[in-house]
Design an enzyme around this catalytic site. Structure first.
Site, mmCIF file in Angstrom:
data_model
loop_
_atom_site.group_PDB
_atom_site.id
_atom_site.type_symbol
_atom_site.label_atom_id
_atom_site.label_comp_id
_atom_site.label_asym_id
_atom_site.label_seq_id
_atom_site.Cartn_x
_atom_site.Cartn_y
_atom_site.Cartn_z
ATOM 1 N N LEU A 45 0.766 -1.182 0.169
ATOM 2 C CA LEU A 45 0.000 0.133 -0.166
ATOM 3 C C LEU A 45 0.838 1.292 0.031
ATOM 4 O O LEU A 45 1.911 1.128 0.470
ATOM 5 C CB LEU A 45 -0.968 0.075 1.304
ATOM 6 N N ASP A 46 0.265 2.125 -0.561
ATOM 7 C CA ASP A 46 1.206 3.421 -0.609
ATOM 8 C C ASP A 46 1.190 4.095 0.909
ATOM 9 O O ASP A 46 0.354 3.678 1.763
ATOM 10 C CB ASP A 46 0.272 4.378 -1.377
ATOM 11 N N ARG A 47 1.964 4.981 0.964
ATOM 12 C CA ARG A 47 2.566 5.418 2.560
ATOM 13 C C ARG A 47 1.210 5.924 3.205
ATOM 14 O O ARG A 47 0.902 5.523 4.379
ATOM 15 C CB ARG A 47 3.247 6.649 2.231
ATOM 16 N N THR A 92 -2.100 5.336 2.396
ATOM 17 C CA THR A 92 -3.226 4.498 2.092
ATOM 18 C C THR A 92 -3.165 3.674 3.238
ATOM 19 O O THR A 92 -2.301 2.922 3.967
ATOM 20 C CB THR A 92 -3.009 3.726 0.970
ATOM 21 N N ARG A 142 -6.003 6.374 -7.647
ATOM 22 C CA ARG A 142 -5.593 7.815 -7.664
ATOM 23 C C ARG A 142 -5.697 8.147 -9.133
ATOM 24 O O ARG A 142 -6.265 9.311 -9.160
ATOM 25 C CB ARG A 142 -4.431 7.988 -6.862
#
EC number: 5.4.99.-
Length: 295
Positions: free
Chosen positions: A135-137, A139, A237
């Site tokens: 996961l992105d930072r 998220t 996104r």
């Protein structure tokens, strides 16, 4: 890590070689080589087995996965961990925002990897970090980490086959359509190492489905539930921005921090087959308060 796994041979598996049987259960060549080099790595009815032996009905195959090494260059750091599920093969973390999944430049001691190295180090257990659905930072939500090479290989293959089904929740600017499928290829944006964009000439195939759950006219925000049919970097996104309803709080694609201080994206559900037991896993994480409070 010392994981023992038993397989009872049924009539359908009679006549298969030990190696052929294990490959059908997700054992890669690399894992098989390591098992051959492990004392008591592969046993047949309690006796050391050659991988070319033919199986008989009611045989008991016992596999012992031994891993004594740890990930290099990942410092153990005592960080909070919200564990959604754990067994001998996997751990599923409900990741908070502002926590990268992997160490990188400028993020050496604040990542999920650091936290897990500390968690297992404090139990005197060796641990190699194998994150499956990164996961992105910023998220939040559910992410799977494999605890040994067999689980990592099987789950990695499941990702490639799109057999891990992921449901996300996002807060978007504007009133989105009630439901929609977005099919638009995604590529790296020119002159950027991070940013992605829709590009019909250079992009990779990407599909996102979503439905609108709620709309708040007071702040002109929509809460949507999304399902990924592919797994491109920044897919949700980029796709939501492309159709004109970007996620709020997204520093890269829509830096609007009026209502939230981070990108409003949450990994709320994972459905997948357990890599060792074959059990269907259905894990759910509630929408975090900073997103839920907007509705």
């Amino acid at each position: 890590m010392n994981r023992k796994i038993d397989y009872k041979i049924n009539e359908n598996d009679t006549g298969k070689t030990v190696e052929g049987f294990l490959k059908e259960h997700g054992y890669t060549h690399q894992v098989l080589v390591r098992l051959k080099q492990t004392d008591h790595g592969i046993l047949r009815n309690g006796i050391w087995a050659y991988t070319n032996e033919r199986l008989c009905k009611d045989d008991l195959i016992t596999v012992q996965i031994v891993e004594n090494e740890c990930s290099d260059n990942i410092a153990p750091v005592n960080l909070p961990l919200d564990i959604a599920y754990e067994d001998d093969d996997i751990i599923v973390i409900n990741k908070p925002f502002d926590m990268p999944a992997h160490p990188s430049a400028g993020n050496h001691d604040n990542t999920l990897a650091n936290a897990l190295m500390y968690y297992y180090g404090s139990q005197n257990k060796p641990f190699v970090y194998r994150c499956i659905n990164r996961l992105d930072r910023d998220t939040t939500g559910l992410t799977i980490v494999a605890k040994h090479a067999l689980a990592g290989g099987i789950l990695g293959n499941a990702v490639a086959k799109r057999a891990i089904h992921r449901t996300y929740y996002a807060v978007c600017s504007g009133c989105t359509p009630a439901c929609m499928r977005i099919s638009a290829p995604i590529a790296r944006k020119d002159a950027s190492t991070i940013e992605r964009c829709v590009d019909f000439k250079r992009g990779e195939y990407a599909v996102t489905d979503f439905i609108r759950i709620k709309y708040n006219p007071d702040n002109n925000l929509s809460l949507v539930k999304l399902r990924l049919l592919t797994g491109r970097t920044h897919q949700i996104r980029v796709h939501m921005k492309y159709i004109g309803f970007p996620l709020i709080g997204d520093f890269l694609y829509n830096p609007d921090y009026t209502y939230i201080s981070r990108q409003a994206l949450h990994s709320g559900r994972l459905v997948f087959t357990h890599p060792v037991t074959g059990q269907k896993m259905n894990l759910i994480s509630d929408i975090p308060s900073d997103m839920k409070s907007l509705f």
